[in-house]
Motif scaffolding. Sequence first.
Motif, PDB file in Angstrom:
ATOM      1  N   ARG A 307       0.850  -1.203   0.000  1.00 34.08           N
ATOM      2  CA  ARG A 307       0.000   0.000   0.000  1.00 34.08           C
ATOM      3  C   ARG A 307       0.881   1.247   0.000  1.00 34.08           C
ATOM      4  NH1 ARG A 307      -5.046   2.230   1.563  1.00 34.08           N
ATOM      5  NH2 ARG A 307      -4.982   3.778   3.230  1.00 34.08           N
ATOM      6  N   HIS A 308       1.929   1.226   0.838  1.00 39.17           N
ATOM      7  CA  HIS A 308       2.865   2.353   0.847  1.00 39.17           C
ATOM      8  C   HIS A 308       3.548   2.497  -0.512  1.00 39.17           C
ATOM      9  CE1 HIS A 308       2.074   2.687   5.011  1.00 39.17           C
ATOM     10  NE2 HIS A 308       2.850   1.708   5.415  1.00 39.17           N
ATOM     11  N   THR A 309       3.851   1.358  -1.142  1.00 41.94           N
ATOM     12  CA  THR A 309       4.476   1.385  -2.470  1.00 41.94           C
ATOM     13  C   THR A 309       3.560   2.066  -3.483  1.00 41.94           C
ATOM     14  OG1 THR A 309       5.786  -0.605  -2.056  1.00 41.94           O
ATOM     15  CG2 THR A 309       5.298  -0.074  -4.359  1.00 41.94           C
ATOM     16  N   ALA A 310       2.272   1.758  -3.430  1.00 39.37           N
ATOM     17  CA  ALA A 310       1.311   2.397  -4.344  1.00 39.37           C
ATOM     18  C   ALA A 310       1.290   3.901  -4.141  1.00 39.37           C
ATOM     19  CB  ALA A 310      -0.082   1.807  -4.122  1.00 39.37           C
ATOM     20  N   ALA A 311       1.359   4.337  -2.886  1.00 31.52           N
ATOM     21  CA  ALA A 311       1.396   5.772  -2.607  1.00 31.52           C
ATOM     22  C   ALA A 311       2.659   6.392  -3.188  1.00 31.52           C
ATOM     23  CB  ALA A 311       1.337   6.008  -1.097  1.00 31.52           C
ATOM     24  N   SER A 312       3.790   5.710  -2.998  1.00 32.25           N
ATOM     25  CA  SER A 312       5.066   6.223  -3.509  1.00 32.25           C
ATOM     26  C   SER A 312       5.054   6.333  -5.031  1.00 32.25           C
ATOM     27  CB  SER A 312       6.196   5.291  -3.056  1.00 32.25           C
ATOM     28  OG  SER A 312       7.419   5.639  -3.670  1.00 32.25           O
ATOM     29  N   GLY A 318       3.449  12.096 -10.109  1.00 31.75           N
ATOM     30  CA  GLY A 318       2.930  13.464 -10.171  1.00 31.75           C
ATOM     31  C   GLY A 318       1.581  13.666  -9.522  1.00 31.75           C
ATOM     32  N   ALA A 319       1.058  12.673  -8.794  1.00 28.88           N
ATOM     33  CA  ALA A 319      -0.254  12.815  -8.160  1.00 28.88           C
ATOM     34  C   ALA A 319      -0.203  13.853  -7.045  1.00 28.88           C
ATOM     35  CB  ALA A 319      -0.714  11.472  -7.590  1.00 28.88           C
ATOM     36  N   SER A 320      -1.292  14.593  -6.885  1.00 26.86           N
ATOM     37  CA  SER A 320      -1.387  15.597  -5.827  1.00 26.86           C
ATOM     38  C   SER A 320      -1.707  14.936  -4.494  1.00 26.86           C
ATOM     39  CB  SER A 320      -2.489  16.601  -6.157  1.00 26.86           C
ATOM     40  OG  SER A 320      -3.759  15.964  -6.138  1.00 26.86           O
ATOM     41  N   VAL A 321      -1.553  15.704  -3.431  1.00 29.54           N
ATOM     42  CA  VAL A 321      -1.886  15.200  -2.100  1.00 29.54           C
ATOM     43  C   VAL A 321      -3.346  14.749  -2.058  1.00 29.54           C
ATOM     44  CG1 VAL A 321      -2.089  15.781   0.350  1.00 29.54           C
ATOM     45  CG2 VAL A 321      -0.188  16.686  -0.990  1.00 29.54           C
ATOM     46  N   LYS A 322      -4.217  15.557  -2.633  1.00 29.07           N
ATOM     47  CA  LYS A 322      -5.646  15.247  -2.608  1.00 29.07           C
ATOM     48  C   LYS A 322      -5.947  13.960  -3.374  1.00 29.07           C
ATOM     49  CE  LYS A 322      -9.717  16.466  -1.142  1.00 29.07           C
ATOM     50  NZ  LYS A 322      -9.987  16.555   0.308  1.00 29.07           N
ATOM     51  N   SER A 323      -5.278  13.762  -4.486  1.00 29.51           N
ATOM     52  CA  SER A 323      -5.507  12.547  -5.273  1.00 29.51           C
ATOM     53  C   SER A 323      -5.055  11.302  -4.509  1.00 29.51           C
ATOM     54  CB  SER A 323      -4.761  12.632  -6.605  1.00 29.51           C
ATOM     55  OG  SER A 323      -5.266  13.684  -7.400  1.00 29.51           O
ATOM     56  N   VAL A 324      -3.896  11.399  -3.865  1.00 28.30           N
ATOM     57  CA  VAL A 324      -3.390  10.266  -3.093  1.00 28.30           C
ATOM     58  C   VAL A 324      -4.314   9.990  -1.909  1.00 28.30           C
ATOM     59  CG1 VAL A 324      -1.453   9.396  -1.720  1.00 28.30           C
ATOM     60  CG2 VAL A 324      -1.016  10.719  -3.794  1.00 28.30           C
ATOM     61  N   GLN A 325      -4.802  11.056  -1.274  1.00 29.51           N
ATOM     62  CA  GLN A 325      -5.743  10.895  -0.165  1.00 29.51           C
ATOM     63  C   GLN A 325      -6.983  10.128  -0.611  1.00 29.51           C
ATOM     64  OE1 GLN A 325      -7.749  14.477   1.034  1.00 29.51           O
ATOM     65  NE2 GLN A 325      -9.318  13.272   2.082  1.00 29.51           N
ATOM     66  N   ARG A 326      -7.550  10.519  -1.741  1.00 27.51           N
ATOM     67  CA  ARG A 326      -8.760   9.874  -2.246  1.00 27.51           C
ATOM     68  C   ARG A 326      -8.491   8.418  -2.612  1.00 27.51           C
ATOM     69  NH1 ARG A 326     -11.156  13.349  -6.969  1.00 27.51           N
ATOM     70  NH2 ARG A 326     -12.622  11.592  -6.944  1.00 27.51           N
ATOM     71  N   LYS A 334      -4.421  15.886   5.567  1.00 30.43           N
ATOM     72  CA  LYS A 334      -3.419  16.015   6.630  1.00 30.43           C
ATOM     73  C   LYS A 334      -2.838  14.653   6.986  1.00 30.43           C
ATOM     74  CE  LYS A 334      -2.732  17.675  11.366  1.00 30.43           C
ATOM     75  NZ  LYS A 334      -2.057  16.439  11.800  1.00 30.43           N
ATOM     76  N   ILE A 335      -3.699  13.637   7.040  1.00 32.36           N
ATOM     77  CA  ILE A 335      -3.213  12.286   7.344  1.00 32.36           C
ATOM     78  C   ILE A 335      -2.252  11.820   6.259  1.00 32.36           C
ATOM     79  CG2 ILE A 335      -3.896   9.870   7.590  1.00 32.36           C
ATOM     80  CD1 ILE A 335      -6.511  10.833   8.807  1.00 32.36           C
ATOM     81  N   THR A 336      -2.608  12.081   5.009  1.00 30.38           N
ATOM     82  CA  THR A 336      -1.745  11.691   3.893  1.00 30.38           C
ATOM     83  C   THR A 336      -0.393  12.371   3.999  1.00 30.38           C
ATOM     84  OG1 THR A 336      -3.729  11.509   2.515  1.00 30.38           O
ATOM     85  CG2 THR A 336      -1.611  11.538   1.378  1.00 30.38           C
ATOM     86  N   LEU A 337      -0.398  13.666   4.314  1.00 30.75           N
ATOM     87  CA  LEU A 337       0.863  14.406   4.451  1.00 30.75           C
ATOM     88  C   LEU A 337       1.671  13.901   5.638  1.00 30.75           C
ATOM     89  CD1 LEU A 337      -0.229  18.060   3.614  1.00 30.75           C
ATOM     90  CD2 LEU A 337       1.439  16.671   2.373  1.00 30.75           C
ATOM     91  N   ASP A 338       0.986  13.599   6.743  1.00 25.99           N
ATOM     92  CA  ASP A 338       1.697  13.100   7.922  1.00 25.99           C
ATOM     93  C   ASP A 338       2.379  11.773   7.628  1.00 25.99           C
ATOM     94  OD1 ASP A 338       0.918  15.267   9.408  1.00 25.99           O
ATOM     95  OD2 ASP A 338      -0.750  14.259  10.409  1.00 25.99           O
ATOM     96  N   VAL A 339       1.706  10.897   6.879  1.00 20.36           N
ATOM     97  CA  VAL A 339       2.239   9.563   6.612  1.00 20.36           C
ATOM     98  C   VAL A 339       3.334   9.600   5.558  1.00 20.36           C
ATOM     99  CG1 VAL A 339       1.674   7.243   5.771  1.00 20.36           C
ATOM    100  CG2 VAL A 339       0.083   8.453   7.281  1.00 20.36           C
ATOM    101  N   TYR A 340       3.151  10.437   4.542  1.00 22.70           N
ATOM    102  CA  TYR A 340       4.069  10.425   3.396  1.00 22.70           C
ATOM    103  C   TYR A 340       4.781  11.759   3.196  1.00 22.70           C
ATOM    104  CZ  TYR A 340       1.425   6.187   2.478  1.00 22.70           C
ATOM    105  OH  TYR A 340       0.837   4.954   2.596  1.00 22.70           O
TER     106      TYR A 340
END
Length: 375
Positions: A307-312, A318-326, A334-340
């Motif tokens: 799952r972390h690999t998919a986020a990376s 080039g995905a935005s914070v909001k896209s990764v969050q969704r 904020k959770i997405t930014l805290d984790v990654y």
Amino acid sequence: MARVEDRWTRKDRTRTPLYGKGLRWLAVWSEGGDERKKSFATKDAAKAHLTWVEHNQRSGTYVNQDRGRVYVKELLPDWVNAQAHLAPSTMAATESDVRATIAPYWGNRILADITRADVQAWVTGMGKAARTVDTIYGRFRSFLNWCVEEGRLVTSPAKGVNLPAGNKREHIYLTIPEVRALADAIDAHYRDLVWFLATTGLRFGEAAELRTKDVDLRRKRIRVARAVTDVKGRMVVGPPKNGESRDVPLTGFMLDRIQPHLTTRDALVFPTPRGKWMRSNNFKSRTYDKAVEAAGLPLDLWVHDLRHTAASLSIHAGASVKSVQRMLGHASAKITLDVYAGLFDQELSDVAARMDSLISDSGILNLPRTSLRAV
């Protein structure tokens, strides 16, 4: 009406039978139609208590101290039953921590007698990993907060408790060649599952409950609406972790690989070879760990690291914070930014490099300084 009585002497200054016995001054007040009493050594202390009672009764924050004179073990079952909002897996973990750690230590303690120092001593002496201590303490703190809300405590004695410091486990992010090595090393039945988890970021329980009806080939989307969890040997289906459904994009590569797994509408996309739900512990111990070792990857590589690999991979694409969050189903950006945070820090450097490239391509760097002022 609230009043202070002298237990030792009467109004005519004669002594009562209680003279010299116990505390002299008695605070008397009304509570829910009943008369309440409490003794003090001084008259001023009794008056101060009545002032406190009156203030808290008017503000609605008054707590009958007798309601806190109860054993913790008598309240824990009611608190557990009140946690209906928790996901099945979290509820199972909560029940386990209550049964194994919280109840044995606190069960025979009177709730009202628990102090912050008591909670601190428990936390300090728990003798578990820092992350485990944090989790168990969090559950007990939640219980004490519930006691406050139920009118059994004025404030929680868990406030201000210091938790042990611990080295937080670093996420492991696989590269595409490493994902390929893992997929090639695992049992062929689960090869596409590895690619799926590493490119979509679904939690294992979400992937285990994914069904054909949740896959929209035309839109290249997956609808994540459920997750399955092993609760005491029984598979329980519930909502995703944050309770919200979400759509997750499929790469063209994954779209081709997933199509052979789609059969009847309600069929599982990634069942076991026997057509049943995958169980996370069984999958890890019987299949995943062996593949990790065979692929030459770190032996502490968790399934969740896919799952972390998919986020990376998404962030580097080039995905935005909001896209990764969704995509990941986090409750907030904020959770997405805290984790990654570290991954997005690298993206900031990439932004600067791309801006340099744009400036260079525009030819501005070749202009004289005097001309740059007008640009």
